[in-house]
Design an enzyme around this catalytic site. Structure first.
Site, mmCIF file in Angstrom:
data_model
loop_
_atom_site.group_PDB
_atom_site.id
_atom_site.type_symbol
_atom_site.label_atom_id
_atom_site.label_comp_id
_atom_site.label_asym_id
_atom_site.label_seq_id
_atom_site.Cartn_x
_atom_site.Cartn_y
_atom_site.Cartn_z
ATOM 1 N N GLY A 11 50.330 8.502 50.934
ATOM 2 C CA GLY A 11 51.535 9.297 51.238
ATOM 3 C C GLY A 11 52.041 8.974 52.636
ATOM 4 N N ARG A 72 50.564 3.011 46.437
ATOM 5 C CA ARG A 72 49.255 3.392 45.901
ATOM 6 C C ARG A 72 48.862 2.287 44.931
ATOM 7 N NH1 ARG A 72 51.345 8.886 46.543
ATOM 8 N NH2 ARG A 72 49.952 9.850 48.055
ATOM 9 N N ASP A 103 42.870 10.331 53.194
ATOM 10 C CA ASP A 103 41.450 10.113 52.888
ATOM 11 C C ASP A 103 41.235 9.011 51.850
ATOM 12 O OD1 ASP A 103 42.512 11.739 50.921
ATOM 13 O OD2 ASP A 103 40.717 12.974 50.711
ATOM 14 N N THR A 125 48.928 11.596 57.634
ATOM 15 C CA THR A 125 49.255 12.467 56.492
ATOM 16 C C THR A 125 49.811 13.779 57.037
ATOM 17 O OG1 THR A 125 48.301 13.873 54.764
ATOM 18 C CG2 THR A 125 46.783 13.085 56.409
ATOM 19 N N ASP A 127 49.350 16.568 55.685
ATOM 20 C CA ASP A 127 48.524 17.688 55.217
ATOM 21 C C ASP A 127 47.491 18.213 56.225
ATOM 22 O OD1 ASP A 127 49.770 17.820 52.754
ATOM 23 O OD2 ASP A 127 48.449 16.323 51.860
ATOM 24 N N ASP A 129 44.482 17.226 56.642
ATOM 25 C CA ASP A 129 43.264 17.480 55.854
ATOM 26 C C ASP A 129 42.190 16.411 56.058
ATOM 27 O OD1 ASP A 129 44.613 15.413 54.684
ATOM 28 O OD2 ASP A 129 44.381 16.107 52.626
ATOM 29 N N ARG A 171 47.980 20.406 48.448
ATOM 30 C CA ARG A 171 47.277 20.596 47.183
ATOM 31 C C ARG A 171 45.877 21.139 47.393
ATOM 32 N NH1 ARG A 171 48.878 15.315 44.741
ATOM 33 N NH2 ARG A 171 51.053 15.839 44.639
HETATM 34 P P1 ADP Z 1 46.049 8.920 50.828
HETATM 35 O O1 ADP Z 1 45.534 7.771 51.627
HETATM 36 O O2 ADP Z 1 47.337 9.471 51.353
HETATM 37 O O3 ADP Z 1 44.973 9.953 50.591
HETATM 38 P P2 ADP Z 1 45.638 7.918 48.112
HETATM 39 O O4 ADP Z 1 44.521 8.840 47.826
HETATM 40 O O5 ADP Z 1 46.639 7.639 47.055
HETATM 41 O O6 ADP Z 1 46.493 8.371 49.390
HETATM 42 O O7 ADP Z 1 44.977 6.520 48.571
HETATM 43 C C1 ADP Z 1 45.779 5.425 48.917
HETATM 44 C C2 ADP Z 1 45.197 4.160 48.312
HETATM 45 O O8 ADP Z 1 43.894 3.927 48.849
HETATM 46 C C3 ADP Z 1 44.977 4.199 46.811
HETATM 47 O O9 ADP Z 1 46.143 3.935 46.079
HETATM 48 C C4 ADP Z 1 43.937 3.118 46.626
HETATM 49 O O10 ADP Z 1 44.529 1.836 46.598
HETATM 50 C C5 ADP Z 1 43.096 3.243 47.890
HETATM 51 N N1 ADP Z 1 41.876 4.027 47.586
HETATM 52 C C6 ADP Z 1 41.777 5.358 47.336
HETATM 53 N N2 ADP Z 1 40.521 5.714 47.031
HETATM 54 C C7 ADP Z 1 39.792 4.561 47.061
HETATM 55 C C8 ADP Z 1 38.423 4.239 46.807
HETATM 56 N N3 ADP Z 1 37.532 5.181 46.471
HETATM 57 N N4 ADP Z 1 38.047 2.952 46.941
HETATM 58 C C9 ADP Z 1 38.924 1.992 47.274
HETATM 59 N N5 ADP Z 1 40.224 2.225 47.516
HETATM 60 C C10 ADP Z 1 40.664 3.474 47.401
#
Ligand code: ADP
Length: 319
Positions: A11, A72, A103, A125, A127, A129, A171
Site C-alpha cells: 500500500g 503487490r 509488514d 504505511t 496504518d 502497524d 483492518r
Molecule cells: P504491505 O507491504 O503494505 O503490508 P502486502 O502485504 O501486500 O503490503 O505486501 C507487499 C508485497 O510483499 C506482496 O505483494 C508480496 O509480493 C510481498 N510479500 C508479502 N508477504 C510475503 C512473504 N511472506 N514472503 C515473500 N514476499 C512477501
C-alpha cells in the site's frame, strides 16, 4: 557497498517519495550508485530499474504517492519469484536493497536477506502497524486528513443535531481511528484492539444528548465492521438514526506533513548508512526520537500495540 537499489511496495503512503529522495541523495553523498526499482517486487522480478541521479528525486519531497510506483505480487512470495529478483539484482551488480512498505514488504525483504542479499526495511504505511517504530511514514498525514474530515462533518452534525459514523482505514490496527477520534473529539471510537458493547456506546451517546450535546461522532476502524452494519444495528436495537461517511482512499493520498517528511528523511538516511557499512536484514524505525534498527525477521514476531492509555483517555475526555 557501492551500488544499491530502492523500491516501494504494498500500500502506498504519503512520505514514500521523501524516503526515496533521502535514500538516493544520501547514497550519492556516500559516492554510491543508487537504482530505483519500479512497481515494487513485481518490477524487481522483471528487472524494471534504472539508475537515479540527484535530479531524479528533485521536486518530489512534497508529493504524495510514490514516483517508483508500487505493486503487490503473489509470484514474489515463491522461491522462483525471489530467485528471479535476485538474478536481476546481481546481474546489475547491485549489492543491497532498501524496501519501503508495510509488514508484507518486510517479509519479502526478510526472504531476500535469508537468501544472502542484504535488505533494509523502512516502514511506509498509513496504518502505523509496524512493530519497532513509534510512527510509520504516512501515518501523520493520514491522521491529519481524517481529523480535517471529522472537523467538517462536525459542523454539519451540529447544525442538524445528528449522530455520524465515520469509517476510517485500519483492518487490523486502530491507530488512525484512535488518534483521529481523540484529536477530533469523537464521542465514541471503535477499534479492533478493544472490545466494545453497543449498549455502552448508547449509554455514552445518551449522556451526551442529555447534557445538551448537539452532535455525536463515532469513529469506526474498518476492521471492526462497516459503517453500514453499525448504522443498521443502532437503528434496529436502539432506534437511533445515524448518518455515515466512509472516508476511503482519500486517506492514502495528499501532501505529506512536515513530520512525515522529516521521519522519511531520517529513516531513509539510516537505511543507506547501514548498507554503506555492509549491514542487511534490518528494519529501521524511530523510537523515542531516536533512529534505531531491529532484525527485520525478529521484529515481525512482535505485535504492534496501540499507545498505552490513549483509548482510556479518549473515553475520559469525551464524556
Ligand atoms: P504491505 O507491504 O503494505 O503490508 P502486502 O502485504 O501486500 O503490503 O505486501 C507487499 C508485497 O510483499 C506482496 O505483494 C508480496 O509480493 C510481498 N510479500 C508479502 N508477504 C510475503 C512473504 N511472506 N514472503 C515473500 N514476499 C512477501
Amino acid at each position: 557497498m557501492k551500488k544499491i537499489a530502492v523500491l516501494t511496495s504494498g500500500g502506498d503512503s504519503p512520505g514514500m517519495n521523501a524516503a526515496v529522495r533521502a535514500v538516493v541523495r544520501k547514497g550519492i553523498f556516500h559516492e554510491m550508485d543508487v537504482y530505483g526499482v519500479y512497481q515494487g517486487y513485481a518490477g524487481l522480478m522483471e528487472g524494471n530499474m534504472k539508475k537515479l541521479e540527484l535530479g531524479s528525486v528533485g521536486d518530489i519531497i512534497h508529493r504524495g504517492g510514490t514516483i517508483l510506483y508500487t505493486a503487490r505480487s503473489e509470484e514474489f512470495k515463491t522461491d522462483e519469484g525471489q530467485n528471479k529478483a535476485l538474478t536481476h539484482l546481481r546481474n546489475n551488480g547491485i549489492e543491497g536493497l532498501v524496501v519501503i512498505g508495510g509488514d508484507g514488504s518486510y517479509r519479502g525483504a526478510g526472504k531476500l536477506t535469508e537468501k544472502g542479499f542484504p535488505c533494509i526495511g523502512l516502514p511506509g504505511t498509513i496504518d502505523n502497524d509496524i512493530p519497532g517504530t513509534d510512527f510509520t511514514i504516512g501515518f501523520d498525514t493520514a491522521l491529519n486528513t481524517v481529523v480535517s474530515a471529522i472537523d467538517k462533518i462536525r459542523d454539519t452534525a451540529t447544525s442538524h443535531d445528528r449522530t455520524f459514523i465515520i469509517e476510517v482505514m485500519g483492518r487490523h490496527a486502530g491507530d488512525i481511528a484512535l488518534w483521529s477520534g481523540l484529536a477530533g473529539g469523537a464521542e465514541t471510537i471503535l477499534i479492533p484492539e478493544r472490545k466494545h458493547d453497543l449498549s455502552d456506546v448508547m449509554v455514552r451517546l445518551k449522556k451526551g444528548i442529555e447534557r445538551g450535546k448537539k452532535h455525536s461522532i463515532i469513529v469506526l476502524a474498518e476492521g471492526v465492521g462497516s459503517a453500514d452494519e453499525l448504522a443498521s444495528k443502532l437503528k434496529d436495537q436502539f432506534s437511533l438514526e445515524t448518518r455515515i461517511s466512509v472516508l476511503g482512499h482519500i486517506q492514502r493520498g495528499g501532501t505529506p506533513t512536515g513530520l512525515d517528511r522529516v521521519l522519511a528523511s531520517r529513516l531513509g538516511a539510516r537505511a543507506v548508512e547501514l548498507l554503506f557499512d555492509g549491514k542487511g536484514g534490518r528494519a529501521v524505525g524511530m523510537q523515542n526520537q531516536k533512529i534505531i534498527d531491529h532484525d527485520i525477521i525478529e521484529i515481525l514476531k512482535h505485535k504492534d500495540q496501540v499507545v498505552e492509555g490513549l483509548y482510556t483517555l479518549s473515553q475520559q475526555l469525551s464524556i
